[in-house]
Design a protein around this motif. Structure first.
Motif, PDB file in Angstrom:
ATOM      1  N   LEU A 186      22.811  37.704  33.244  1.00 25.68           N
ATOM      2  CA  LEU A 186      21.751  38.323  32.445  1.00 25.68           C
ATOM      3  C   LEU A 186      21.344  39.668  33.024  1.00 25.68           C
ATOM      4  N   ASP A 187      21.335  39.768  34.354  1.00 29.35           N
ATOM      5  CA  ASP A 187      21.048  41.056  34.992  1.00 29.35           C
ATOM      6  C   ASP A 187      22.169  42.058  34.722  1.00 29.35           C
ATOM      7  N   ARG A 188      23.389  41.597  34.887  1.00 28.15           N
ATOM      8  CA  ARG A 188      24.538  42.503  34.760  1.00 28.15           C
ATOM      9  C   ARG A 188      24.627  43.093  33.356  1.00 28.15           C
ATOM     10  N   VAL A 189      24.357  42.273  32.344  1.00 30.13           N
ATOM     11  CA  VAL A 189      24.433  42.750  30.963  1.00 30.13           C
ATOM     12  C   VAL A 189      23.171  43.532  30.583  1.00 30.13           C
ATOM     13  N   LEU A 232      26.345  37.986  24.116  1.00 33.35           N
ATOM     14  CA  LEU A 232      25.509  39.090  24.582  1.00 33.35           C
ATOM     15  C   LEU A 232      26.237  40.402  24.360  1.00 33.35           C
ATOM     16  N   ASP A 233      25.559  41.339  23.719  1.00 36.55           N
ATOM     17  CA  ASP A 233      26.137  42.653  23.467  1.00 36.55           C
ATOM     18  C   ASP A 233      26.261  43.405  24.792  1.00 36.55           C
ATOM     19  N   PRO A 234      27.465  43.880  25.155  1.00 33.03           N
ATOM     20  CA  PRO A 234      27.635  44.545  26.453  1.00 33.03           C
ATOM     21  C   PRO A 234      26.942  45.889  26.542  1.00 33.03           C
ATOM     22  N   ASP A 235      26.593  46.486  25.402  1.00 28.59           N
ATOM     23  CA  ASP A 235      25.960  47.805  25.401  1.00 28.59           C
ATOM     24  C   ASP A 235      24.436  47.724  25.420  1.00 28.59           C
ATOM     25  N   THR A 236      23.876  46.718  24.770  1.00 30.83           N
ATOM     26  CA  THR A 236      22.419  46.646  24.614  1.00 30.83           C
ATOM     27  C   THR A 236      21.802  45.418  25.267  1.00 30.83           C
ATOM     28  N   GLY A 237      22.614  44.408  25.591  1.00 30.49           N
ATOM     29  CA  GLY A 237      22.075  43.157  26.105  1.00 30.49           C
ATOM     30  C   GLY A 237      21.538  42.244  25.026  1.00 30.49           C
ATOM     31  N   ARG A 313      30.162  36.126  26.773  1.00 29.60           N
ATOM     32  CA  ARG A 313      29.888  34.782  26.263  1.00 29.60           C
ATOM     33  C   ARG A 313      29.251  33.941  27.370  1.00 29.60           C
ATOM     34  N   VAL A 314      28.114  33.346  27.065  1.00 24.12           N
ATOM     35  CA  VAL A 314      27.424  32.520  28.056  1.00 24.12           C
ATOM     36  C   VAL A 314      27.052  31.181  27.432  1.00 24.12           C
ATOM     37  N   LEU A 315      26.898  30.192  28.308  1.00 28.66           N
ATOM     38  CA  LEU A 315      26.369  28.894  27.914  1.00 28.66           C
ATOM     39  C   LEU A 315      24.942  28.786  28.424  1.00 28.66           C
ATOM     40  N   ALA A 316      24.030  28.386  27.535  1.00 26.34           N
ATOM     41  CA  ALA A 316      22.618  28.232  27.874  1.00 26.34           C
ATOM     42  C   ALA A 316      22.070  27.035  27.128  1.00 26.34           C
ATOM     43  N   THR A 317      21.007  26.445  27.639  1.00 26.22           N
ATOM     44  CA  THR A 317      20.356  25.386  26.879  1.00 26.22           C
ATOM     45  C   THR A 317      19.760  25.998  25.611  1.00 26.22           C
ATOM     46  N   PRO A 318      19.537  25.207  24.573  1.00 35.11           N
ATOM     47  CA  PRO A 318      18.909  25.772  23.377  1.00 35.11           C
ATOM     48  C   PRO A 318      17.567  26.436  23.672  1.00 35.11           C
ATOM     49  N   GLU A 319      16.807  25.861  24.601  1.00 33.13           N
ATOM     50  CA  GLU A 319      15.506  26.440  24.941  1.00 33.13           C
ATOM     51  C   GLU A 319      15.668  27.794  25.641  1.00 33.13           C
ATOM     52  N   GLN A 320      16.665  27.913  26.520  1.00 37.94           N
ATOM     53  CA  GLN A 320      16.930  29.209  27.140  1.00 37.94           C
ATOM     54  C   GLN A 320      17.380  30.218  26.097  1.00 37.94           C
ATOM     55  N   ALA A 321      18.216  29.772  25.168  1.00 35.02           N
ATOM     56  CA  ALA A 321      18.718  30.673  24.130  1.00 35.02           C
ATOM     57  C   ALA A 321      17.572  31.242  23.303  1.00 35.02           C
ATOM     58  N   VAL A 322      16.598  30.414  22.936  1.00 36.81           N
ATOM     59  CA  VAL A 322      15.489  30.878  22.113  1.00 36.81           C
ATOM     60  C   VAL A 322      14.722  31.999  22.806  1.00 36.81           C
ATOM     61  N   GLU A 323      14.651  31.965  24.145  1.00 33.84           N
ATOM     62  CA  GLU A 323      13.923  32.989  24.881  1.00 33.84           C
ATOM     63  C   GLU A 323      14.580  34.367  24.773  1.00 33.84           C
ATOM     64  N   LEU A 324      15.820  34.419  24.328  1.00 37.49           N
ATOM     65  CA  LEU A 324      16.523  35.693  24.199  1.00 37.49           C
ATOM     66  C   LEU A 324      16.290  36.351  22.843  1.00 37.49           C
ATOM     67  N   PHE A 325      15.588  35.650  21.939  1.00 39.53           N
ATOM     68  CA  PHE A 325      15.362  36.149  20.583  1.00 39.53           C
ATOM     69  C   PHE A 325      13.863  36.283  20.321  1.00 39.53           C
ATOM     70  N   ASP A 326      13.513  37.056  19.303  1.00 44.09           N
ATOM     71  CA  ASP A 326      12.131  37.137  18.829  1.00 44.09           C
ATOM     72  C   ASP A 326      12.111  36.611  17.404  1.00 44.09           C
ATOM     73  N   TRP A 327      12.016  35.286  17.300  1.00 48.52           N
ATOM     74  CA  TRP A 327      12.073  34.624  16.005  1.00 48.52           C
ATOM     75  C   TRP A 327      10.710  34.185  15.497  1.00 48.52           C
ATOM     76  N   GLY A 328       9.664  34.402  16.294  1.00 47.72           N
ATOM     77  CA  GLY A 328       8.334  34.057  15.831  1.00 47.72           C
ATOM     78  C   GLY A 328       8.093  32.558  15.761  1.00 47.72           C
ATOM     79  N   PRO A 329       7.027  32.133  15.055  1.00 48.13           N
ATOM     80  CA  PRO A 329       6.668  30.714  14.998  1.00 48.13           C
ATOM     81  C   PRO A 329       7.759  29.803  14.441  1.00 48.13           C
ATOM     82  N   ALA A 330       8.600  30.341  13.544  1.00 41.92           N
ATOM     83  CA  ALA A 330       9.642  29.509  12.929  1.00 41.92           C
ATOM     84  C   ALA A 330      10.715  29.094  13.920  1.00 41.92           C
ATOM     85  N   ALA A 331      10.750  29.694  15.113  1.00 36.44           N
ATOM     86  CA  ALA A 331      11.742  29.296  16.116  1.00 36.44           C
ATOM     87  C   ALA A 331      11.597  27.820  16.474  1.00 36.44           C
TER      88      ALA A 331
END
Length: 364
Positions: A186-189, A232-237, A313-331
């Motif tokens: 996550l740091d590297r990207v 993960l996008d290599p240019d923007t993360g 390409r990374v493997l993460a728990t669903p809960e970790q994955a949600v932290e990478l997005f801004d999906w609001g209350p519907a997440a």
């Protein structure tokens, strides 16, 4: 009185306790502490203070005889009016004399600054904040990507590194001037260094209505241990789930779009797709379809023909994955549907564990 040799002395050399104490005191550093708090959207709490132009995390100097954790709890009470304890460390940062812009009169010797996890605060906790009058001008939650514009450079690097350490789940990060000495993927990207796309779309756990166009078809692709594939996008993360946009070859079949898109952008084969529902995007208007599926294999990292990028390409728990997005209350609604489908696929719920990268071909 003499003391036995310390590890940094020459073998066999003894030193008076007074001299040894003076030697160690001459190398003494400042000690600081801070707390990283986020809201349910993953935004970070920062304080606008009256004594400097840049924002800070809650925290400050560790008092004499006080542990860093005790100092963090005291600072939260003094600055935010909140009584809490901290038990989980996220980072320890060695701030070098050159790494902090201070007046020469301070004779800054360097600092060890601890960052603790203050947790995820809900609305009740946020409304209970009582900023210290005269010291804290305002408290707000901001997008992680906005931290470099709001904080001093070293403070922003430290906050982002600590936040990535919390998401990555690999344990506390050891930093030098805000940067990890052992970067995670996550740091590297550079995850969270650019603003997350704000997709606060309602999640509808039902078929797409007739006449509503499907714009994207993506999957929560589960490995056998209950983690999911995230690209993960290599240019923007920026993060995304595997899948893609409909093409003529899909003949209007959103599952066919998912299978083809995952293969093209990530060399990923998914099977056993279970339909979850769709996100209702009023900007189209259109639907963004979601599935759960079994991750069967990944090939060598390909170049996505649609974007020209090779995703990390990374493997993460669903809960970790949600932290990478801004999906609001519907997440939360989508996450509940994901776990119902996971159970139908006979896949266990993943324990929180470090995010790991898939660098080459792998089959399950």
């Amino acid at each position: 009185m003499t003391a036995t040799s310390a590890p940094d002395e020459r073998p066999g050399v003894t030193m008076r306790e007074e001299s040894y104490g003076a030697l160690r005191a001459s190398a003494a550093l400042w000690a600081g502490t801070s707390v990283l708090i986020t809201d349910l959207r993953g935004q970070v709490l920062v304080q606008r203070v009256t004594y400097r132009p840049t924002c800070l995390l809650p925290g400050g100097a560790v008092d004499k005889g006080e542990s860093p954790a005790q100092g963090a709890a005291r600072e939260m009470e003094e600055e935010l009016g909140v009584t809490a304890t901290v038990t989980r460390g996220l980072a320890v940062d060695w701030v070098s004399p050159a790494g902090r812009a201070v007046s020469p009169a301070m004779k800054f010797p360097g600092e060890l600054l601890h960052v603790f996890d203050g947790g995820v605060w809900d609305e009740e906790q946020i409304t209970a904040i009582r900023p210290a009058p005269g010291e804290i001008a305002a408290v707000e939650f901001v997008e992680p990507a906005d931290l470099p514009a709001l904080m001093a450079p070293g403070d922003a690097r430290r906050a982002l590194s600590a936040l990535r350490a919390r998401i990555a789940g690999a344990g506390p990060a050891f930093l030098e001037d805000g940067l990890p000495i052992a970067p995670t993927v996550l740091d590297r990207v550079g995850v969270l260094r650019t603003a997350r796309a704000r997709h606060h779309f309602p999640f509808r756990p039902r078929p797409v209505p007739e006449g509503l166009a499907v714009r994207r078809s993506r999957a929560w692709a589960f490995a056998p241990d209950g983690r999911v594939l995230v690209l993960l996008d290599p240019d923007t993360g920026a993060a995304r789930l595997p899948g893609g946009a409909p093409g003529p070859e899909d003949a209007g079949d959103s599952e066919a779009t998912l299978v083809r898109g995952a293969r093209e952008e990530a060399a990923t084969e998914v099977t056993g797709a279970v339909y979850l529902g769709y996100l209702s995007d009023p900007g189209g208007p259109c639907a963004r379809v979601r599935y759960a599926a079994v991750l069967a294999r990944v090939g060598a990292p390909p170049v996505d023909p649609a974007t020209g990028r090779t995703y990390v390409r990374v493997l993460a728990t669903p809960e970790q994955a949600v932290e990478l997005f801004d999906w609001g209350p519907a997440a939360a609604d989508q996450l509940r549907a994901v776990h119902r489908a996971r159970a139908l696929l006979h896949i266990p719920r993943a324990a929180r564990q470090p995010v790991t990268e898939l660098t080459g071909p792998h089959a399950w």
